[in-house]
Design a protein around this motif. Structure first.
Motif, PDB file in Angstrom:
ATOM      1  N   UNK A 207     -18.717  -9.513   3.767  1.00 37.87           N
ATOM      2  CA  UNK A 207     -17.639  -8.529   3.644  1.00 37.87           C
ATOM      3  C   UNK A 207     -18.256  -7.187   3.284  1.00 37.87           C
ATOM      4  N   UNK A 208     -17.648  -6.136   3.798  1.00 37.00           N
ATOM      5  CA  UNK A 208     -18.173  -4.797   3.560  1.00 37.00           C
ATOM      6  C   UNK A 208     -17.084  -3.897   3.002  1.00 37.00           C
ATOM      7  N   UNK A 209     -17.509  -2.797   2.380  1.00 37.30           N
ATOM      8  CA  UNK A 209     -16.598  -1.769   1.877  1.00 37.30           C
ATOM      9  C   UNK A 209     -16.999  -0.428   2.500  1.00 37.30           C
ATOM     10  N   UNK A 210     -16.114   0.548   2.340  1.00 37.55           N
ATOM     11  CA  UNK A 210     -16.371   1.911   2.815  1.00 37.55           C
ATOM     12  C   UNK A 210     -16.715   2.810   1.627  1.00 37.55           C
ATOM     13  N   UNK A 211     -17.476   3.854   1.827  1.00 37.08           N
ATOM     14  CA  UNK A 211     -17.855   4.725   0.711  1.00 37.08           C
ATOM     15  C   UNK A 211     -16.689   5.471   0.077  1.00 37.08           C
ATOM     16  N   UNK A 212     -15.566   5.605   0.800  1.00 37.94           N
ATOM     17  CA  UNK A 212     -14.416   6.311   0.233  1.00 37.94           C
ATOM     18  C   UNK A 212     -13.480   5.387  -0.552  1.00 37.94           C
ATOM     19  N   UNK A 213     -13.768   4.095  -0.581  1.00 40.26           N
ATOM     20  CA  UNK A 213     -12.997   3.186  -1.417  1.00 40.26           C
ATOM     21  C   UNK A 213     -13.424   3.373  -2.870  1.00 40.26           C
ATOM     22  N   UNK A 214     -12.637   2.841  -3.798  1.00 39.10           N
ATOM     23  CA  UNK A 214     -12.949   3.004  -5.220  1.00 39.10           C
ATOM     24  C   UNK A 214     -13.831   1.862  -5.724  1.00 39.10           C
ATOM     25  N   UNK A 215     -14.462   2.130  -6.873  1.00 35.24           N
ATOM     26  CA  UNK A 215     -15.258   1.066  -7.475  1.00 35.24           C
ATOM     27  C   UNK A 215     -14.358  -0.057  -7.962  1.00 35.24           C
TER      28      UNK A 215
END
Length: 148
Positions: free
Chosen positions: A12-20
């Motif tokens: 699974x991956x996240x985007x840099x504009x998502x929050x911690x």
């Protein structure tokens, strides 16, 4: 043995504009300690539970801080067709517990973690060697807020 035979494929991956906070929730749900960060179909970083603790919480950052502010942007990775022994030696030297796995087109195809190696009987010695290197005190990945 090749990396493709030991790695975890479903990543699974996240985007840099998502929050911690988003990253932490995903890590908790999946019981994992790191998430690759993608932007425009490319791997641009990795965020770990340690990044959140040391670079965000310890520095007083909000849970709404964007991932890009605390992620590790200097990505170390390996290729799926490399030998496990060579990669685990490198993991120990670099003091890394996990590495994104790329194909030769530099597309993410998996992640290799010490846990993957420890579960595979034929790679347990490699996992032990990597852990010994990772566990050396001090160095670039010591308990500092400095980016690694």
């Amino acid at each position: 043995m090749k990396i493709r035979d030991a790695m975890t494929r479903d990543v699974c991956m996240v985007r840099p504009d998502q929050t911690i906070r988003d990253a932490a929730h995903m890590m908790a749900e999946l019981d994992i300690g790191a998430l690759p960060v993608q932007e425009n179909d490319r791997l641009v970083g990795i965020i770990t539970d340690r990044d959140i603790a040391v670079r965000a919480i310890a520095e007083g950052k909000s849970p709404d801080t964007q991932i890009r502010e605390v992620m590790t942007a200097e990505i170390k990775y390996c290729y799926e067709d490399q030998d496990v022994e060579d990669v685990t030696r490198n993991m120990g030297d670099l003091r890394l517990r996990r590495l994104p796995v790329m194909n030769r087109d530099k597309r993410l195809v998996g992640i290799l973690a010490l846990g993957d190696l420890a579960r595979e009987g034929s790679t347990q010695d490699d996992a032990s060697e990597a852990l010994c290197g990772i566990s050396r005190p001090g160095g670039q990945h010591s308990q500092t807020a400095q980016r690694h």
